[in-house]
Design a protein around this motif. Structure first.
Motif, PDB file in Angstrom:
ATOM      1  N   CYS A  67       0.833  -1.198   0.000  1.00 14.23           N
ATOM      2  CA  CYS A  67       0.000   0.000   0.000  1.00 14.23           C
ATOM      3  C   CYS A  67       0.872   1.255   0.000  1.00 14.23           C
ATOM      4  N   HIS A  69       0.266   4.022   1.156  1.00 13.33           N
ATOM      5  CA  HIS A  69       0.116   4.777   2.395  1.00 13.33           C
ATOM      6  C   HIS A  69       1.222   4.392   3.373  1.00 13.33           C
ATOM      7  N   LEU A  70       1.061   3.311   4.085  1.00 13.82           N
ATOM      8  CA  LEU A  70       2.094   2.937   5.051  1.00 13.82           C
ATOM      9  C   LEU A  70       2.608   1.518   4.832  1.00 13.82           C
ATOM     10  N   GLY A  71       2.362   1.005   3.639  1.00  9.63           N
ATOM     11  CA  GLY A  71       3.048  -0.221   3.254  1.00  9.63           C
ATOM     12  C   GLY A  71       2.417  -1.541   3.653  1.00  9.63           C
ATOM     13  N   ALA A  72       1.177  -1.545   4.078  1.00  9.66           N
ATOM     14  CA  ALA A  72       0.542  -2.834   4.383  1.00  9.66           C
ATOM     15  C   ALA A  72       0.416  -3.651   3.093  1.00  9.66           C
ATOM     16  N   CYS A  87      -7.348  -1.521   1.301  1.00 17.90           N
ATOM     17  CA  CYS A  87      -6.289  -1.962   2.216  1.00 17.90           C
ATOM     18  C   CYS A  87      -6.873  -2.152   3.615  1.00 17.90           C
ATOM     19  N   PHE A  89      -5.436  -1.851   6.500  1.00 17.51           N
ATOM     20  CA  PHE A  89      -4.837  -1.087   7.601  1.00 17.51           C
ATOM     21  C   PHE A  89      -5.634   0.194   7.918  1.00 17.51           C
ATOM     22  N   HIS A  90      -5.891   1.049   6.882  1.00 19.87           N
ATOM     23  CA  HIS A  90      -6.636   2.299   7.127  1.00 19.87           C
ATOM     24  C   HIS A  90      -7.730   2.528   6.089  1.00 19.87           C
ATOM     25  N   HIS A  91      -8.012   1.433   5.333  1.00 25.02           N
ATOM     26  CA  HIS A  91      -9.131   1.433   4.377  1.00 25.02           C
ATOM     27  C   HIS A  91      -8.982   2.390   3.192  1.00 25.02           C
ATOM     28  N   TRP A  92      -7.771   2.684   2.779  1.00 21.83           N
ATOM     29  CA  TRP A  92      -7.593   3.391   1.498  1.00 21.83           C
ATOM     30  C   TRP A  92      -8.010   2.419   0.388  1.00 21.83           C
TER      31      TRP A  92
HETATM   32  S1  FES Z   1      -1.233   1.166   4.862  1.00 19.54           S
HETATM   33 FE1  FES Z   1      -2.804   0.829   3.502  1.00 19.54          FE
HETATM   34  S2  FES Z   1      -4.331   2.194   4.092  1.00 19.54           S
HETATM   35 FE2  FES Z   1      -2.720   2.638   5.420  1.00 19.54          FE
END
Ligand code: FES
Ligand SMILES: [Fe+2]
Length: 335
Positions: A67, A69-72, A87, A89-92
């Motif tokens: 991802c 965002h933060l790599g999930a 995703c 982790f934070h639903h992006w």
């Molecule tokens: S790491 Fe994917 S939405 Fe934050």
């Protein structure tokens, strides 16, 4: 010691098994019927992991796993929401082109999200009941389209019989078999070295083995359509190998032919042609790529400068043709 002798002494250390990068082209990713709308799956091919998903609209996408965002990892806990992958982790959310389509808690989306994809995806098309991905190391757009294969796309043909295997070598080495007509006699036991011709044109290569007995058409490294014809009956083998890593290739094939009525001579010939090409024909030691080729491929090393003789066919031309699929490597000594 002379240079030649020294070269021979260092041979085993000097030779690499697979000195090739992953080539450019369209590659088989999965069978269409194996992926339902709403499904997410991790796949390994093209030397890395990817996330394959199908949106509710039926469109398939293949993305880099991590991802922006933060790599999930999108393939571990990620879900299809509408036509996008979300995703965990934070639903992006991302669409099949890699655009970020939603961030549930952002008042203002990062401006870049409007302008360009933020997640790497592969161009995807579905043909012949398969999901195909375009690979280019610099993510350039597709340079050609997949061809029509009437036997796989039009009614009146038997349901393709599928075969899959895996071999520990590079895709270039596997496909070289096509122009290596000599091994058909010595490795596979064909009664003679079948006369073979090859033509190279852009990303395509055509081979004729045995004056029309086999006509093979390659469309880049990832698709080879071979038609076997006997007594006016044609059986088609569609081969779609895909690099898993630089040293491992998944070989995939589909066999089909016209749906001749059961019990007819035509049907029997078509069935025999398939059995022959798959190596199952009774009382025959020939053809059969499954075992004998595997022994060679799994253990050989690539010789960039092979010692060839006058009977060796078009190996050099084939290799020159294949180089176009390694952009930026035109001058490499190893290939
Ligand atoms: S790491 Fe994917 S939405 Fe934050
Ligand atoms: Fe072979």
């Amino acid at each position: 010691m002379s240079a030649v002798k020294l070269d021979l002494l260092l041979e085993t250390q000097r030779l690499e098994r697979c000195p090739f990068p992953i080539p450019v082209g369209w590659f088989f990713a999965a069978y269409s019927d194996s992926l339902s709308p709403g499904e997410v799956r991790n796949i390994n091919f093209l030397n890395q992991e990817w996330v394959l998903f199908r949106g509710e609209n039926g469109k398939a996408g293949i993305t880099d796993p991590y991802c922006p965002h933060l790599g999930a990892h999108l393939g571990h806990g990620g879900k299809v929401v509408g036509d996008n992958i979300r995703c965990t982790f934070h639903h992006w959310e991302y669409d099949t082109e890699g655009f970020c389509k939603a961030i549930p808690y952002a008042k203002v989306m990062p401006p870049i999200c409007k302008k360009q994809p933020v997640l790497r995806t592969l161009p995807v098309v579905e043909r012949y009941g398969m999901i195909w991905a375009w690979y280019h190391p610099k993510a350039e757009d597709p340079q050609w389209e997949l061809p029509a294969i009437p036997e796989m796309e039009e009614p009146g043909h038997v349901k393709p019989r599928r075969w899959t295997g895996s071999v520990n070598t590079a895709i270039q080495e596997v496909a070289e078999n096509g122009v290596d007509n000599v091994h058909l006699k010595y490795l596979h036991g064909a009664p003679i070295v079948p006369p073979t011709e090859a033509w190279f044109d852009g990303h395509t290569m055509r081979i004729d083995i045995g004056h029309g007995y086999i006509i093979g058409d390659m469309y880049g490294p990832g698709l080879n359509v071979m038609r076997f014809t006997k007594d006016g009956v044609t059986a088609t083998m569609v081969s779609y190998s895909v690099p898993i890593t630089r040293e491992k290739t998944q070989m995939n094939m589909s066999f089909t032919y016209k749906d001749y009525p059961q019990g007819t001579k035509e049907r029997a010939i078509a069935e025999h042609l398939v059995a022959h090409s798959i190596g199952e024909a009774e009382g025959e030691s020939s053809a059969g790529f499954e075992s004998v080729d595997m022994i060679v491929w799994n253990n050989k090393k690539y010789r960039a400068k092979p010692l060839l003789c006058d009977g060796d066919g078009q190996i050099v031309k084939y290799r020159q043709w294949f180089k176009q699929f390694y952009p930026g490597l035109e001058t490499s000594e190893k290939i």
